[in-house]
Design a protein around this motif. Structure first.
Motif, PDB file in Angstrom:
ATOM      1  N   TRP A  58       0.842  -1.209   0.000  1.00  0.00           N
ATOM      2  CA  TRP A  58       0.000   0.000   0.000  1.00  0.00           C
ATOM      3  C   TRP A  58       0.876   1.257   0.000  1.00  0.00           C
ATOM      4  O   TRP A  58       0.646   2.193  -0.774  1.00  0.00           O
ATOM      5  N   ARG A  59       1.873   1.256   0.855  1.00  0.00           N
ATOM      6  CA  ARG A  59       2.755   2.429   0.932  1.00  0.00           C
ATOM      7  C   ARG A  59       3.601   2.574  -0.337  1.00  0.00           C
ATOM      8  O   ARG A  59       3.765   3.681  -0.866  1.00  0.00           O
ATOM      9  N   ASP A  60       4.165   1.467  -0.802  1.00  0.00           N
ATOM     10  CA  ASP A  60       5.031   1.514  -1.976  1.00  0.00           C
ATOM     11  C   ASP A  60       4.312   2.064  -3.205  1.00  0.00           C
ATOM     12  O   ASP A  60       4.923   2.742  -4.047  1.00  0.00           O
ATOM     13  N   TRP A  61       3.033   1.731  -3.333  1.00  0.00           N
ATOM     14  CA  TRP A  61       2.267   2.142  -4.513  1.00  0.00           C
ATOM     15  C   TRP A  61       1.468   3.425  -4.272  1.00  0.00           C
ATOM     16  O   TRP A  61       0.613   3.794  -5.087  1.00  0.00           O
ATOM     17  N   ASP A  62       1.767   4.142  -3.186  1.00  0.00           N
ATOM     18  CA  ASP A  62       1.121   5.432  -2.886  1.00  0.00           C
ATOM     19  C   ASP A  62      -0.401   5.346  -2.986  1.00  0.00           C
ATOM     20  O   ASP A  62      -1.056   6.240  -3.548  1.00  0.00           O
ATOM     21  N   CYS A  63      -0.952   4.286  -2.414  1.00  0.00           N
ATOM     22  CA  CYS A  63      -2.390   4.074  -2.519  1.00  0.00           C
ATOM     23  C   CYS A  63      -3.186   5.158  -1.778  1.00  0.00           C
ATOM     24  O   CYS A  63      -4.367   5.376  -2.083  1.00  0.00           O
ATOM     25  N   ALA A  64      -2.563   5.847  -0.826  1.00  0.00           N
ATOM     26  CA  ALA A  64      -3.261   6.905  -0.107  1.00  0.00           C
ATOM     27  C   ALA A  64      -3.694   8.042  -1.025  1.00  0.00           C
ATOM     28  O   ALA A  64      -4.606   8.807  -0.698  1.00  0.00           O
ATOM     29  N   LEU A  65      -3.055   8.153  -2.187  1.00  0.00           N
ATOM     30  CA  LEU A  65      -3.373   9.227  -3.126  1.00  0.00           C
ATOM     31  C   LEU A  65      -4.471   8.846  -4.113  1.00  0.00           C
ATOM     32  O   LEU A  65      -4.912   9.676  -4.898  1.00  0.00           O
ATOM     33  N   LEU A  66      -4.926   7.592  -4.085  1.00  0.00           N
ATOM     34  CA  LEU A  66      -5.937   7.158  -5.032  1.00  0.00           C
ATOM     35  C   LEU A  66      -7.216   7.970  -4.890  1.00  0.00           C
ATOM     36  O   LEU A  66      -7.737   8.154  -3.795  1.00  0.00           O
ATOM     37  N   GLY A  67      -7.707   8.439  -6.029  1.00  0.00           N
ATOM     38  CA  GLY A  67      -8.974   9.175  -6.032  1.00  0.00           C
ATOM     39  C   GLY A  67      -8.920  10.558  -5.435  1.00  0.00           C
ATOM     40  O   GLY A  67      -9.949  11.219  -5.288  1.00  0.00           O
ATOM     41  N   ALA A  68      -7.731  11.029  -5.084  1.00  0.00           N
ATOM     42  CA  ALA A  68      -7.620  12.318  -4.406  1.00  0.00           C
ATOM     43  C   ALA A  68      -7.960  13.495  -5.308  1.00  0.00           C
ATOM     44  O   ALA A  68      -8.517  14.475  -4.864  1.00  0.00           O
ATOM     45  N   SER A  69      -7.633  13.352  -6.610  1.00  0.00           N
ATOM     46  CA  SER A  69      -7.868  14.493  -7.494  1.00  0.00           C
ATOM     47  C   SER A  69      -8.546  14.096  -8.800  1.00  0.00           C
ATOM     48  O   SER A  69      -9.316  14.877  -9.355  1.00  0.00           O
ATOM     49  N   THR A  70      -8.268  12.875  -9.284  1.00  0.00           N
ATOM     50  CA  THR A  70      -8.857  12.481 -10.563  1.00  0.00           C
ATOM     51  C   THR A  70      -9.490  11.110 -10.402  1.00  0.00           C
ATOM     52  O   THR A  70      -9.045  10.301  -9.605  1.00  0.00           O
ATOM     53  N   PRO A  71     -10.559  10.823 -11.156  1.00  0.00           N
ATOM     54  CA  PRO A  71     -11.216   9.525 -11.068  1.00  0.00           C
ATOM     55  C   PRO A  71     -10.366   8.446 -11.681  1.00  0.00           C
ATOM     56  O   PRO A  71      -9.449   8.735 -12.466  1.00  0.00           O
ATOM     57  N   PRO A  72     -10.621   7.157 -11.348  1.00  0.00           N
ATOM     58  CA  PRO A  72      -9.881   6.062 -11.951  1.00  0.00           C
ATOM     59  C   PRO A  72     -10.027   6.052 -13.462  1.00  0.00           C
ATOM     60  O   PRO A  72     -11.052   6.462 -14.002  1.00  0.00           O
ATOM     61  N   SER A  73      -8.988   5.609 -14.165  1.00  0.00           N
ATOM     62  CA  SER A  73      -9.047   5.549 -15.627  1.00  0.00           C
ATOM     63  C   SER A  73      -9.668   4.248 -16.073  1.00  0.00           C
ATOM     64  O   SER A  73      -9.792   3.308 -15.307  1.00  0.00           O
TER      65      SER A  73
END
Length: 259
Positions: A244-259
Motif C-alpha cells: 500500500w505504501r510503496d504504490w502510494d495508494c493513499a493518493l488514489l482518487g484524491a484528485s482524478t477519477p480512476p481511468s
C-alpha cells in the motif's frame, strides 16, 4: 454422475509453486522461473475471458465489492465494522493510522469512470479471486505450464485482482523489490495477456494493480476479525500494508477519477 467433472491427476508430477507454510514463514518466492510461469498461466486465463459476453452473470458475476454503487457502499461499511472489531482486539496496532487513511480512500474509489467501466465490463475478465501462490501447481522436475486450482471465488473483476493476491499479500517489500521482481512480473503478465488478445495498456494495468491493493489491504483485517490465527493474518498485514505504501495508494482518487 452426469454433473461430474473429470480432471487430470497431476499429484505425481506437480507440486504447489509455493507451499502455504512457506508463504506464512516469509519464504514465498518460488525457485527458478516458477513465478513467471504462474504469471503466464494467469495471463492466458484472463485473456480467454477478457471482456467476455458472459461476464456479469452466473459464476462470472461482477465481484460483490464493486458490482454497483450500493454494493460498493455496503462493502465500505463492512470494512469499517471489521476494522472496528480488529482495533478492539489490537488497540495499539501500528496500522491504526494507515487503515483510517485506507477507509477514506475506499470511500472515494467509487467514481463515475469506475462505475461506467464496471457497468460495461470494460477491461474486466474472470478472475480466480484467491490466487495465492500455493493455488498453483507446477511440474516437479521439468519446465512446463503452471496450473491454477480452486475457482470457488471466481468473479468478474480486473485481472490485476489476481495479481495483487499473488504478489502483495505474502511477499515482503524486499522480496517484491529484489531484482525488480514485482514490476518485472507485471510487465511479463501484460506482454503475455495482450499478445493473447487482452486490450489494456501497461499504464492501465499498473493503475488497476494499485487500485486492487487498495481493496486487498483490508483482507487481513477481515481475517483477524473473522477468527483467523495471528500466524496467518499478521505476516499478510505486514506485507500488504507495505505494498500500500510503496504504490502510494493513499493518493488514489484524491484528485482524478480512476481511468
Amino acid at each position: 454422475d452426469e454433473n461430474g467433472l473429470l480432471l487430470e491427476d497431476l499429484s505425481g508430477v506437480c507440486e504447489p509453486a509455493v507451499y502455504r507454510a512457506e508463504l506464512l514463514a516469509g519464504r514465498g518466492v518460488p525457485p527458478g522461473d516458477r513465478a513467471g510461469r504462474v504469471v503466464d498461466a494467469l495471463a492466458d486465463f484472463h485473456a480467454v475471458w477478457w471482456e467476455h459476453p458472459a461476464l456479469g452473470s452466473g459464476v462470472a458475476r461482477v465481484h460483490d465489492w464493486f458490482r454497483d454503487a450500493a454494493a460498493h457502499a455496503r462493502h465500505t461499511e463492512r470494512r469499517r465494522r471489521e476494522l472496528d472489531r480488529f482495533l478492539e482486539g489490537e488497540p495499539r496496532s501500528e496500522f491504526r493510522d494507515l487503515y483510517a487513511e485506507a477507509l477514506a480512500v475506499l470511500e472515494r474509489l467509487w467514481a463515475p469512470a469506475w462505475e461506467e467501466r464496471l457497468a460495461t465490463r470494460r477491461h474486466l475478465t474472470l478472475v480466480n479471486g484467491d490466487a495465492y501462490l500455493n493455488q498453483f501447481l507446477v511440474p516437479r522436475e521439468a519446465d512446463g505450464p503452471a496450473v491454477l486450482l480452486d475457482f470457488g471465488d471466481a468473479t468478474a473483476a480486473p485481472g490485476a485482482w489476481d495479481l495483487a493476491f499473488l504478489m502483495a499479500t505474502f511477499w515482503t517489500k524486499k522480496q517484491r523489490r529484489e531484482e525488480d521482481r514485482e514490476r518485472e512480473l507485471l510487465f511479463r503478465y501484460h506482454r503475455r495477456a495482450t499478445s493473447a488478445g487482452a486490450t489494456q495498456s501497461l499504464d492501465e494495468l499498473l493503475a488497476d494493480y494499485r487500485r486492487m491493493i487498495a481493496y486487498v489491504v483490508f483482507d487481513p483485517v477481515w481475517n483477524c476479525a473473522d477468527g483467523s490465527s495471528r500466524e496467518y493474518w499478521e505476516p499478510k498485514m505486514q506485507c500488504v500494508t507495505a505494498a500500500w505504501r510503496d504504490w502510494d495508494c493513499a493518493l488514489l482518487g484524491a484528485s482524478t477519477p480512476p481511468s
